[in-house]
Design a protein around this motif. Structure first.
Motif, PDB file in Angstrom:
ATOM      1  N   LYS A  65      48.481 -23.951 -31.565  1.00  0.00           N
ATOM      2  CA  LYS A  65      49.264 -23.694 -33.174  1.00  0.00           C
ATOM      3  C   LYS A  65      50.813 -24.796 -32.408  1.00  0.00           C
ATOM      4  N   THR A  68      50.101 -28.514 -32.568  1.00  0.00           N
ATOM      5  CA  THR A  68      49.773 -28.925 -34.357  1.00  0.00           C
ATOM      6  C   THR A  68      51.057 -28.445 -34.655  1.00  0.00           C
ATOM      7  N   THR A  69      52.231 -27.761 -34.451  1.00  0.00           N
ATOM      8  CA  THR A  69      53.611 -27.387 -35.483  1.00  0.00           C
ATOM      9  C   THR A  69      53.931 -28.912 -34.921  1.00  0.00           C
ATOM     10  N   GLU A  70      53.780 -29.471 -33.600  1.00  0.00           N
ATOM     11  CA  GLU A  70      54.335 -30.862 -33.065  1.00  0.00           C
ATOM     12  C   GLU A  70      54.069 -32.122 -33.669  1.00  0.00           C
ATOM     13  N   LEU A  71      52.921 -31.713 -34.028  1.00  0.00           N
ATOM     14  CA  LEU A  71      51.833 -33.166 -34.490  1.00  0.00           C
ATOM     15  C   LEU A  71      52.218 -33.798 -36.114  1.00  0.00           C
ATOM     16  N   THR A  72      52.329 -32.117 -36.871  1.00  0.00           N
ATOM     17  CA  THR A  72      52.080 -32.001 -37.983  1.00  0.00           C
ATOM     18  C   THR A  72      53.791 -32.527 -38.110  1.00  0.00           C
ATOM     19  N   ASP A  73      54.846 -32.464 -37.414  1.00  0.00           N
ATOM     20  CA  ASP A  73      56.342 -32.795 -37.157  1.00  0.00           C
ATOM     21  C   ASP A  73      56.323 -34.479 -37.653  1.00  0.00           C
ATOM     22  N   GLU A  74      56.034 -34.395 -36.506  1.00  0.00           N
ATOM     23  CA  GLU A  74      55.612 -36.196 -35.729  1.00  0.00           C
ATOM     24  C   GLU A  74      54.827 -37.316 -37.403  1.00  0.00           C
ATOM     25  N   GLN A  75      53.321 -36.716 -37.564  1.00  0.00           N
ATOM     26  CA  GLN A  75      53.430 -37.136 -38.809  1.00  0.00           C
ATOM     27  C   GLN A  75      53.806 -37.201 -39.922  1.00  0.00           C
ATOM     28  N   GLN A  76      54.482 -36.124 -40.568  1.00  0.00           N
ATOM     29  CA  GLN A  76      55.953 -35.878 -41.323  1.00  0.00           C
ATOM     30  C   GLN A  76      57.002 -37.530 -41.395  1.00  0.00           C
ATOM     31  N   GLN A  79      55.323 -40.398 -42.343  1.00  0.00           N
ATOM     32  CA  GLN A  79      55.398 -40.836 -43.199  1.00  0.00           C
ATOM     33  C   GLN A  79      56.747 -41.253 -44.109  1.00  0.00           C
TER      34      GLN A  79
END
Length: 191
Positions: A65, A68-76, A79
């Protein structure tokens, strides 16, 4: 010889029925007791192993988890960077930096081979006239110009090839300033 024991009566008979006799019945209970103890021990050990496996799974889940949070921040963040660079004004500025010019009026070919429209060649817009740059000797004796230090070196060339005027910002300075402000800070892996 001996007389057979007289049968017990009353209260003694009831107590005799409740108390187990010391005979072959005690030996028959021993395997049953051992089986129950083994089943209870095996159940407790199985429960301990199952609990350990569940704890290990929960630690792995919390780690995933966090990843996943770190990768979501990086993806945002990526973007946002893509969105800022794909805005029309940013695309036009980057195209001009690469030497591209706006296209002329287009012409179209019909399926029968005829040309529709009047094509014109794309030409670069007129660039501002170059101003003379001060010689190194003249600028060495003069006091430093605060406008020149704020906008860059006085001898730097703009992307169109003309020299920058001392009191004005070049296109590259104005292009990098908004890009630097809109670039998101890098994410740290420790979050």
């Amino acid at each position: 010889m001996s007389k057979p024991a007289a049968p017990l009566k009353g209260r003694a008979a009831r107590l005799a029925r409740l108390m187990p006799s010391t005979g072959p019945s005690t030996a028959a209970r021993t395997p049953f007791v051992l089986l129950v103890v083994l089943l209870l021990g095996g159940g407790l050990i199985t429960l301990l192993l199952l609990n350990s496996a569940l704890n290990e799974g929960s630690f792995r889940l919390s780690e995933l988890k966090r990843d996943t949070t770190e990768l979501t921040d990086e993806q945002q963040a990526l973007q946002r960077d893509v969105d800022s660079r794909s805005q029309p004004d940013a695309l036009e500025r980057r195209a001009r930096e690469l030497g591209m010019v706006p296209g002329g009026s287009p012409a179209f070919l019909d399926p029968d081979g005829t040309v529709r429209g009047n094509p014109t060649e794309a030409t670069a817009p007129p660039s501002p006239s170059p101003s003379p740059t001060p010689s190194p000797r003249a600028s060495a004796g003069a006091a430093p110009d605060p406008d020149a230090t704020a906008t860059g070196a006085s001898g730097s060339a703009s992307p169109s090839g003309s020299a920058a005027e001392p009191g004005s910002a070049t296109e590259s300075d104005s292009a990098t300033a908004p890009a630097a402000e809109s670039t998101p800070p890098p994410t740290s892996p420790g979050r």
